[in-house]
Design a protein around this motif. Structure first.
Motif, PDB file in Angstrom:
ATOM      1  N   THR A 177      93.750  25.987   0.836  1.00 25.50           N
ATOM      2  CA  THR A 177      93.508  26.701  -0.416  1.00 25.50           C
ATOM      3  C   THR A 177      94.075  25.933  -1.606  1.00 25.50           C
ATOM      4  OG1 THR A 177      93.581  28.799   0.799  1.00 25.50           O
ATOM      5  CG2 THR A 177      93.799  28.914  -1.590  1.00 25.50           C
ATOM      6  N   ASN A 178      95.234  25.354  -1.453  1.00 22.89           N
ATOM      7  CA  ASN A 178      95.819  24.589  -2.557  1.00 22.89           C
ATOM      8  C   ASN A 178      95.041  23.317  -2.861  1.00 22.89           C
ATOM      9  OD1 ASN A 178      97.965  26.250  -3.386  1.00 22.89           O
ATOM     10  ND2 ASN A 178      99.228  25.578  -1.664  1.00 22.89           N
ATOM     11  N   LYS A 179      94.348  22.773  -1.859  1.00 23.76           N
ATOM     12  CA  LYS A 179      93.496  21.609  -2.115  1.00 23.76           C
ATOM     13  C   LYS A 179      92.210  22.023  -2.826  1.00 23.76           C
ATOM     14  CE  LYS A 179      95.245  18.622   1.550  1.00 23.76           C
ATOM     15  NZ  LYS A 179      94.961  17.888   2.812  1.00 23.76           N
ATOM     16  N   ALA A 180      91.707  23.189  -2.468  1.00 25.83           N
ATOM     17  CA  ALA A 180      90.473  23.676  -3.098  1.00 25.83           C
ATOM     18  C   ALA A 180      90.729  24.212  -4.508  1.00 25.83           C
ATOM     19  CB  ALA A 180      89.848  24.762  -2.235  1.00 25.83           C
ATOM     20  N   PHE A 181      91.936  24.776  -4.728  1.00 27.49           N
ATOM     21  CA  PHE A 181      92.296  25.351  -6.029  1.00 27.49           C
ATOM     22  C   PHE A 181      93.659  24.759  -6.433  1.00 27.49           C
ATOM     23  CE2 PHE A 181      90.061  28.408  -3.336  1.00 27.49           C
ATOM     24  CZ  PHE A 181      88.915  28.631  -4.072  1.00 27.49           C
ATOM     25  N   PRO A 182      93.685  23.501  -6.846  1.00 31.10           N
ATOM     26  CA  PRO A 182      94.951  22.768  -7.039  1.00 31.10           C
ATOM     27  C   PRO A 182      95.878  23.345  -8.093  1.00 31.10           C
ATOM     28  CG  PRO A 182      93.083  21.504  -7.878  1.00 31.10           C
ATOM     29  CD  PRO A 182      92.515  22.643  -7.110  1.00 31.10           C
ATOM     30  N   SER A 183      95.359  24.098  -9.037  1.00 29.95           N
ATOM     31  CA  SER A 183      96.226  24.666 -10.073  1.00 29.95           C
ATOM     32  C   SER A 183      96.930  25.936  -9.609  1.00 29.95           C
ATOM     33  CB  SER A 183      95.413  24.971 -11.336  1.00 29.95           C
ATOM     34  OG  SER A 183      94.397  25.920 -11.065  1.00 29.95           O
ATOM     35  N   ALA A 184      96.562  26.449  -8.442  1.00 30.56           N
ATOM     36  CA  ALA A 184      97.139  27.705  -7.959  1.00 30.56           C
ATOM     37  C   ALA A 184      98.577  27.525  -7.466  1.00 30.56           C
ATOM     38  CB  ALA A 184      96.279  28.290  -6.846  1.00 30.56           C
ATOM     39  N   HIS A 185      98.836  26.413  -6.753  1.00 32.67           N
ATOM     40  CA  HIS A 185     100.177  26.142  -6.211  1.00 32.67           C
ATOM     41  C   HIS A 185     100.708  27.340  -5.404  1.00 32.67           C
ATOM     42  CE1 HIS A 185     100.272  22.520  -8.640  1.00 32.67           C
ATOM     43  NE2 HIS A 185     100.086  23.231  -9.750  1.00 32.67           N
ATOM     44  N   LEU A 186      99.896  27.832  -4.491  1.00 31.94           N
ATOM     45  CA  LEU A 186     100.291  28.989  -3.685  1.00 31.94           C
ATOM     46  C   LEU A 186     101.417  28.633  -2.721  1.00 31.94           C
ATOM     47  CD1 LEU A 186      96.833  30.513  -2.674  1.00 31.94           C
ATOM     48  CD2 LEU A 186      98.342  31.284  -4.499  1.00 31.94           C
ATOM     49  N   THR A 187     102.335  29.583  -2.538  1.00 34.60           N
ATOM     50  CA  THR A 187     103.376  29.466  -1.522  1.00 34.60           C
ATOM     51  C   THR A 187     103.441  30.788  -0.761  1.00 34.60           C
ATOM     52  OG1 THR A 187     105.212  30.370  -2.838  1.00 34.60           O
ATOM     53  CG2 THR A 187     104.692  28.019  -3.122  1.00 34.60           C
ATOM     54  N   THR A 188     104.265  30.839   0.242  1.00 33.49           N
ATOM     55  CA  THR A 188     104.410  32.090   1.002  1.00 33.49           C
ATOM     56  C   THR A 188     104.971  33.210   0.130  1.00 33.49           C
ATOM     57  OG1 THR A 188     106.561  31.300   1.787  1.00 33.49           O
ATOM     58  CG2 THR A 188     104.674  30.969   3.241  1.00 33.49           C
TER      59      THR A 188
END
Length: 548
Positions: free
Chosen positions: A320-331
């Motif tokens: 997901t972070n590669k597809a939406f790089p500005s999201a910077h999702l973490t747990t």
């Protein structure tokens, strides 16, 4: 007005089936079993469904919640699955407009993608052709700038374009419940927390009786159905082995994991189907206050109670972070997680394939004992699966009996009365009960025309939202009285869906939630406390990340 269906009705339904006899016994209360039950009930047959857990407590509450045509199956040349899925998706959308909702889908193509833009265009034309070019299959090939308008957080680097099309979206557990309720309206019956324990056979080896046990009070019943249908999902071969050993197992279990994040973390007005490093595709699905992301697809032995492990979450977050790089999702962004197990039918030579390479077509077995079993298939095609199973079952009945049955055409039959205007009903709820707009929208979407009845029947202190969510206390007593919820987990996991769709999963308000349920059910303080603790333990096990 909704028909009563509470835990108090269970014993009477089982006793009646034992005393008066039944034509068909369905084992399994997921979407497949519900579809079989409804088809039999519509025909006018005396049919009972038993489920050893709660309805939709397995695979059928843990899907991606998509009613889709199966675009990705085109690459696997599963054209029959796609054609049938498109037809059933369109029927569900037409017949149940407030239960199944259109969902815009976007499939992006980047430089180096597994499916370049020209292939997406070709696939969309094939998709439309398999659906006879119905309006529902209209699509548009977007330029990069157009795609980014729909999803600003999508990776812009090397984006070549995207395909924009429509599928459907539905609460999977709600779909099961409405199907069962529809069957009950036609004379069918269903009882949860009831396990098929054993089969008895006559001198010819045919099933002559089925022993079932009420899991709540331990009482045992002996039923004598003419036909037994095994729709136990991933446990289908467990039931077949209870009848007679399966020579060569054909059903494999594939675990799918999803994570749930707040809706604002990835900005998008469409569901995005994006590629992972290993060539798979996963969905980013907007759903009210949250976004559901998944799914993984791995073989698993966790048939009964699958959990989400850290490695599953790492896989989804990385993709997901590669597809939406500005999201910077973490747990830390994760509100909830959930896992389900799909039963896949592996034909000869398919045992060594990856889970996503195995066909999603269903399979029906007719054993020498007379047991009919069904597995595989998709959420979208439950109606045709039920129809096909019942056609085979009908051959077991005398011609004289079959002539008495009602002609069946479930193709144009809605699951519930959905012929109301949602905006008008939502406005009425807001004005009459001073209800927040998002709560009114939820009630109408989840319960349809019964939303007004729910609020009318509620106590004054129940006509309010639970915490900051759009869920209401008013739903709790209603689902206990009308949807056979027997405990707090039934209510919050599968009737209201707070376990995955509420950002705090109802935990801060659990004490009042339990008290409202206890008041409706007549529980004492000890039972209320037990239910409260049981739900919290369930959240910790099933909706929280477990170590590898």
């Amino acid at each position: 007005m909704a028909k009563d269906w509470s835990a108090k009705d269970r014993a009477a339904a089982l006793a009646k089936a034992e005393r008066d006899g039944i034509d068909v016994l369905v084992i399994g209360g997921g979407i497949t079993g519900a579809g079989v039950l409804r088809d039999a009930a519509v025909r006018g047959m005396n049919v009972l469904l038993v489920e050893r857990g709660d309805f939709a407590s397995g695979t059928s509450s843990s899907s991606s919640k998509l009613v889709h045509g199966g675009l990705r199956y085109i690459a696997q040349k599963q054209f029959g699955v796609v054609r049938e899925s498109c037809q059933e998706r369109d029927l569900l959308l037409k017949n149940n407009p407030n239960l199944i909702r259109p969902l815009p889908m976007m499939l992006p193509a980047h430089e180096g993608s597994k499916a370049p833009l020209w292939q997406l265009r070709a696939a969309m034309w094939i998709y439309s052709a398999l659906a006879n070019f119905r309006a529902s299959t209209r699509f548009k090939i977007l330029k990069p700038k157009e795609a980014l308008k729909h999803c600003p957080d999508l990776k812009a680097d090397k984006l070549k374009g995207a395909a924009l099309y429509h599928d459907g979206q539905a609460d999977d557990a709600r779909l099961v419940l409405e199907t069962i309720k529809s069957a009950r309206d036609k004379g069918g019956e269903a009882v949860n927390y009831t396990e098929a324990v054993s089969f008895e056979h006559d001198e010819k080896g045919k099933i002559s009786a089925v022993t079932i046990r009420d899991m709540l009070d331990g009482k045992v019943y002996t039923l004598h159905p003419t036909v037994v249908i095994n729709a136990a999902g991933p446990a289908v071969e467990r039931i077949r082995n209870m009848d007679q050993p399966v020579a060569s197992p054909e059903v494999v279990a594939a675990k799918g994991v999803h994570i749930v994040i707040p809706s604002g973390r990835i900005k998008s007005d469409v569901c995005v189907n994006y590629e992972t490093d290993d060539g798979r595709y996963i969905f980013m699905i907007p759903w009210g206050d949250v976004t559901i992301i998944g799914t993984t697809d791995t073989f698993s032995k966790e048939i009964d109670d699958p959990v989400v492990h850290a490695k599953d979450v790492d896989y989804i977050l990385s993709a997901t972070n590669k597809a939406f790089p500005s999201a910077h999702l973490t747990t830390n962004d994760i509100c909830s997680v959930f896992a389900g197990v799909r039963p896949l039918v592996a034909e000869k030579g398919e045992q060594n394939k990856k889970p996503d390479e195995i066909s999603r077509e269903h399979r029906i077995w007719e054993d020498a004992s007379g047991l009919i079993s069904v597995a595989g298939g998709k959420l979208t095609t439950f109606r045709t699966m039920g129809q096909e199973v019942m056609k085979k079952a009908l051959s077991r009945f005398p011609k004289k009996f079959r002539k008495k049955l009602k002609p069946v055409n479930t193709k144009d039959m809605p699951l519930r009365q959905d012929n109301f205007k949602a905006p008008e009903l939502e406005k009425s709820l807001c004005e009459k009960f001073n209800l927040a707009a998002k709560s009114a929208r939820h009630l109408v979407k989840n319960y349809g025309a019964d939303a007004l009845e729910i609020m009318n029947a509620a106590q004054p202190d129940e006509r309010q939202s639970i915490g900051n969510s759009y869920f209401t206390y008013a739903e709790i007593p209603w689902v206990m009285q009308h949807e056979a919820a027997t405990n707090l987990t039934d209510i919050l996991e599968r009737r209201m869906r707070m376990a995955i769709l509420a950002q705090d999963r109802g935990v801060p308000e659990i004490k009042k939630i339990a008290e409202v349920a206890g008041r409706a059910a007549g529980w004492d303080e000890a039972r209320i406390k037990k239910e409260e603790e049981g739900y919290l333990a369930r959240i910790k096990k099933r909706y929280t990340i477990q170590p590898d």
